[in-house]
Structure formats: structure tokens, C-alpha cells
Design an enzyme around this catalytic site. Structure first.
Site, PDB file in Angstrom:
ATOM      1  N   SER A  89       0.790  -1.237   0.000  1.00 41.96           N
ATOM      2  CA  SER A  89       0.000   0.000   0.000  1.00 41.96           C
ATOM      3  C   SER A  89       0.819   1.283   0.000  1.00 41.96           C
ATOM      4  O   SER A  89       0.242   2.372  -0.130  1.00 41.96           O
ATOM      5  CB  SER A  89      -0.958  -0.001   1.186  1.00 41.96           C
ATOM      6  OG  SER A  89      -1.998  -0.925   0.962  1.00 41.96           O
ATOM      7  N   PHE A 146     -12.819 -13.718  -2.556  1.00 42.18           N
ATOM      8  CA  PHE A 146     -11.469 -13.230  -2.844  1.00 42.18           C
ATOM      9  C   PHE A 146     -10.499 -13.736  -1.776  1.00 42.18           C
ATOM     10  O   PHE A 146      -9.394 -14.196  -2.085  1.00 42.18           O
ATOM     11  CB  PHE A 146     -11.466 -11.701  -2.895  1.00 42.18           C
ATOM     12  CG  PHE A 146     -10.178 -11.118  -3.408  1.00 42.18           C
ATOM     13  CD1 PHE A 146     -10.015 -10.847  -4.762  1.00 42.18           C
ATOM     14  CD2 PHE A 146      -9.125 -10.833  -2.550  1.00 42.18           C
ATOM     15  CE1 PHE A 146      -8.827 -10.318  -5.244  1.00 42.18           C
ATOM     16  CE2 PHE A 146      -7.932 -10.291  -3.015  1.00 42.18           C
ATOM     17  CZ  PHE A 146      -7.786 -10.037  -4.370  1.00 42.18           C
ATOM     18  N   THR A 167      -5.651 -17.951   1.303  1.00 47.05           N
ATOM     19  CA  THR A 167      -5.538 -19.278   1.917  1.00 47.05           C
ATOM     20  C   THR A 167      -4.484 -20.058   1.130  1.00 47.05           C
ATOM     21  O   THR A 167      -4.283 -19.801  -0.070  1.00 47.05           O
ATOM     22  CB  THR A 167      -6.866 -20.045   1.889  1.00 47.05           C
ATOM     23  OG1 THR A 167      -7.217 -20.328   0.517  1.00 47.05           O
ATOM     24  CG2 THR A 167      -7.978 -19.259   2.562  1.00 47.05           C
ATOM     25  N   TYR A 208     -10.683   2.061   5.694  1.00 45.76           N
ATOM     26  CA  TYR A 208      -9.659   1.762   4.696  1.00 45.76           C
ATOM     27  C   TYR A 208     -10.211   0.809   3.658  1.00 45.76           C
ATOM     28  O   TYR A 208     -10.775  -0.226   3.982  1.00 45.76           O
ATOM     29  CB  TYR A 208      -8.458   1.140   5.400  1.00 45.76           C
ATOM     30  CG  TYR A 208      -7.203   1.058   4.565  1.00 45.76           C
ATOM     31  CD1 TYR A 208      -6.376   2.150   4.412  1.00 45.76           C
ATOM     32  CD2 TYR A 208      -6.835  -0.142   3.962  1.00 45.76           C
ATOM     33  CE1 TYR A 208      -5.215   2.065   3.673  1.00 45.76           C
ATOM     34  CE2 TYR A 208      -5.678  -0.245   3.227  1.00 45.76           C
ATOM     35  CZ  TYR A 208      -4.867   0.868   3.080  1.00 45.76           C
ATOM     36  OH  TYR A 208      -3.707   0.780   2.349  1.00 45.76           O
ATOM     37  N   SER A 209     -10.037   1.151   2.392  1.00 51.37           N
ATOM     38  CA  SER A 209     -10.538   0.309   1.314  1.00 51.37           C
ATOM     39  C   SER A 209      -9.578   0.348   0.138  1.00 51.37           C
ATOM     40  O   SER A 209      -9.333   1.402  -0.453  1.00 51.37           O
ATOM     41  CB  SER A 209     -11.919   0.775   0.853  1.00 51.37           C
ATOM     42  OG  SER A 209     -12.331   0.057  -0.296  1.00 51.37           O
ATOM     43  N   ASN A 210      -9.047  -0.812  -0.213  1.00 49.66           N
ATOM     44  CA  ASN A 210      -8.170  -0.891  -1.376  1.00 49.66           C
ATOM     45  C   ASN A 210      -8.896  -0.519  -2.660  1.00 49.66           C
ATOM     46  O   ASN A 210      -8.274  -0.024  -3.603  1.00 49.66           O
ATOM     47  CB  ASN A 210      -7.599  -2.306  -1.484  1.00 49.66           C
ATOM     48  CG  ASN A 210      -6.576  -2.590  -0.411  1.00 49.66           C
ATOM     49  OD1 ASN A 210      -5.550  -1.921  -0.326  1.00 49.66           O
ATOM     50  ND2 ASN A 210      -6.841  -3.578   0.432  1.00 49.66           N
ATOM     51  N   GLY A 229       2.752  -0.843   4.134  1.00 49.25           N
ATOM     52  CA  GLY A 229       2.187  -1.671   3.094  1.00 49.25           C
ATOM     53  C   GLY A 229       2.394  -3.137   3.371  1.00 49.25           C
ATOM     54  O   GLY A 229       3.454  -3.542   3.846  1.00 49.25           O
TER      55      GLY A 229
END
Length: 373
Positions: free
Chosen positions: A85, A147, A153, A189-191, A333
């Protein structure tokens, strides 16, 4: 890029790795505490750490631990790594440059530039500013359960690590969900915000966000170790291996070095090294990349909610107060097997960037505290 909303470094416990002697590019008692904190991160379970500080006295670097748990090869001060990030600060810088040029306004809506893209979310009220400071309410696509199963995973990652995902696909994943809140009424927070921001850059300029970052930031600052890999799955040399335990900090360790950076896109695909990140944040806060008005906008923060960070979030830039009263600006990040932090003082004259090549242990904040306090 992070799957969840946390903005601070890795959590949990990691495999034990042999502690290598720190490699110093410069000596001096002023960095003894930083060196101790780097070593402590490895003692706590991080496979390896690389860190570089830059101030008015010069540049100092240290490494500890290993870059390859199989061969025991040490980390290098020149390691290139995925910065996650931290990419967001570069994206925000380009958008603020475009504002300074009169090509867009921070108050322009997403609907103006990308009509219909954020359907189900009110694109008429989501502005560029709200994308950049995470007050848009747009759902974070990396929090989507499918996702997460496919990319966070062990089995899913094994099957999907080389998938190529377009920005439109990432946004579409987010659009399956209701907004987190009405635009401008809260913070989360949102990508997805920064995937959309990258799409805005492309619409405004006619060029990819990666080419604009390269032309406007990477090339002028001579950031030789910094790149936007696109669909390239490997790391350039020199570099270390990257390791993850996914969701089980007591489970097996997986080598996750190779992956498709398209899962992060403009929210977190970038590769860099510590020296380049020091140079970038020093130049940014030192006023070399943005006019004063745009830098002031970038540093206008909202409260960070739901994380241990007591500071604020501006436009792709975090303000963090340290225990000694010093305030630093930068970003951190995380992406598979890589946790990074890059910060600088408000005048840009003292910077630190560091990387862990494991994503489940260590506390980068402790290293920052020791360097600046």
C-alpha cells in the site's frame, strides 16, 4: 495493499530464524537503538529485515536475519521488495499533480470521470478526495469472502497466484456488496478506493497510472529500484524470498515470492527498495513533487478508525505521532510475504524505510520509534 482495514505492520508469531549480524552502510551510536530493534524483529520471528535511514548526516543501513530460509542467504540493504500500500502515496501524488495542472479537481466525482463504474455506490457523491482519504464508503474488495478464499488461503493461493485480474474486475468484486457508509460520513480503509483512483488517472491522462507514476515521479527522482510490475510475477534482483503463513500463524510457512501483482493493482502493486522510498518521501514532504497548496491538501487528515494508529490519514499519506512527540508522515504496506513501512519527518530531512520478508510477525512501529526517538 491489505486484505483487512489495518494500517500497521504484521501481527502474530513467525518461524524462528537464525539472527544474522546486521550489515551497516554507515556506523554511529545514533542508530544503535534502530539496529537493536531490527535485530529484535528477527528474534521475534521475522525471517529477515532490511532498513535504511537517511538524514542530513548521510545514509545508514542495517540488515538482520535471512533472505532465504532454505539457503540461509542474508538479506541485503539493496533488496527490492513488494511495497504493497505504499503504492497509494505515489497514486495520490499523481492525482494532486493533475489537480495542480488544472486537469481535475479533488471535488470531481467518480461519476464524472467513470460513469457507472461504482454502481450500487453513489458515484455522484464520491469525490476524488474521498477516494484518497478513504471516506468514500466503497467496500474493500480484499475483504470479499470469495477473494479471501482464492488469494489468502494456502490452497486458494496455490491455484490462483498467477491470475491476471483487471481493475474493472476488482471494482466489480466490491460492487457485489453494500457500501460501508454514505460518502463523507465516516472513515474505513478500502483498497478499492485506490483501484478506482488509478482508473481516474487513466481516464484523465489517456495513459495508465503506472506510466504516469513512472514519468512524473520515478524518472525525475531517479528511483532506479522502483517499478510497477504489471503482470510480471517475479521480483527483480537483488531480492529476498517472501514468506507467509496466511491465516494460521502457527502453521506451515509458504514461499509466496512469485505472484501476480494484478491482485493489488494501483492499491499496492509497486516494487521498490528502502533507499528509493527514503528518497521519495523526503522529496514529497520536502516540497519537490507538489506545490505548497497540494501538499497541504495531502496532509489534511481525517481520524483513522479501527486501527492502533493514533494519527490521521490524509490523501494517500498517514500522519503518525510517536511516543517522544515527533510526528512522522508516510505509509505502510502489506502484501503476501512482505510488510513494509516508509516514513519521514515533516520537513522531509529524516527518513526511514524498512521491510520484513514475512507477513506474520514483528512490529515495524518499534523500529520507527527507535530511529526517530
Amino acid at each position: 495493499m491489505r486484505r483487512r482495514t489495518t494500517l500497521v505492520g504484521a501481527t502474530a508469531l513467525l518461524l524462528s530464524a537464525a539472527l544474522a549480524a546486521p550489515a551497516l552502510a554507515a556506523s554511529g551510536d545514533g542508530h544503535a537503538g534502530t539496529r537493536e530493534a531490527v535485530e529484535a524483529a528477527v528474534a521475534a520471528g521475522v525471517p529477515g529485515v532490511t532498513a535504511t535511514a537517511r538524514d542530513t548526516h548521510g545514509t545508514w543501513s542495517a540488515t538482520a536475519g535471512v533472505g532465504d530460509v532454505r539457503t540461509g542467504a542474508p538479506r541485503s540493504i539493496a533488496d527490492r521488495y513488494r511495497v504493497g500500500s505504499i503504492t497509494k502515496t505515489f497514486v495520490a501524488t499523481v492525482l494532486l499533480q493533475l489537480e495542480a495542472e488544472g486537469r481535475l479537481s479533488l471535488d470531481d466525482t467518480v461519476e464524472k470521470w467513470l460513469p457507472g463504474v461504482v454502481h450500487g455506490h453513489d458515484g455522484r457523491r464520491i469525490t476524488v478526495r474521498r477516494l484518497l482519504n478513504h471516506t468514500s464508503g466503497i467496500y474493500n474488495y480484499t475483504s470479499d469472502a470469495d477473494f479471501g478464499r482464492d488469494y489468502f488461503t494456502p490452497d486458494g493461493f496455490r491455484r490462483h497466484r498467477y491470475d491476471t485480474l483487471t481493475p474493472a474486475r476488482l471494482v466489480a468484486i466490491a460492487m457485489r456488496h453494500e457500501p460501508d457508509f454514505a460518502p463523507g460520513t465516516s472513515w474505513k480503509y478500502s483498497n478499492t478506493n485506490y483501484v478506482v483512483a488509478g482508473m481516474v488517472i487513466e481516464k484523465v491522462t489517456g495513459h495508465t497510472y503506472a506510466s504516469e507514476i513512472t514519468r512524473r515521479v520515478i524518472d525525475p527522482l531517479h528511483l532506479r529500484a522502483t517499478s510497477l510490475p504489471g503482470t510480471r510475477t517475479g521480483l527483480p534482483h537483488p531480492s529476498s524470498r517472501a514468506y507467509s503463513k496466511f491465516t494460521d500463524p502457527t502453521g506451515p510457512t509458504y514461499d509466496v515470492t512469485a505472484l501476480s501483482p494484478t491482485i493489488a493493482s494501483s492499491a499496492g502493486e509497486m516494487i521498490s527498495d528502502s533507499a528509493d522510498l527514503d528518497r521519495f518521501y523526503g522529496a514529497l514532504l520536502g516540497g519537490k513533487l507538489l506545490p505548497a497548496r497540494q501538499l497541504k491538501e495531502m496532509k489534511t487528515t481525517v481520524a483513522i478508525k479501527g486501527t492502533p494508529n493514533p494519527g490521521g490519514y490524509g490523501l494517500g499519506l498517514m500522519e503518525t505521532p510517536l511516543g517522544c512527540g515527533v510526528r512522522v508522515w508516510g505509509h505502510d504496506g502489506g502484501i503476501h510475504g512482505s510488510v513494509s513501512t516508509a516514513v519521514t519527518t515533516e520537513d522531509g530531512r529524516h527518513s526511514l524505510a524498512l521491510n520484513f520478508n514475512g507477513d506474520w510477525a514483528g512490529d515495524a512501529r518499534k523500529i520507527v520509534e527507535r530511529e526517530f526517538c
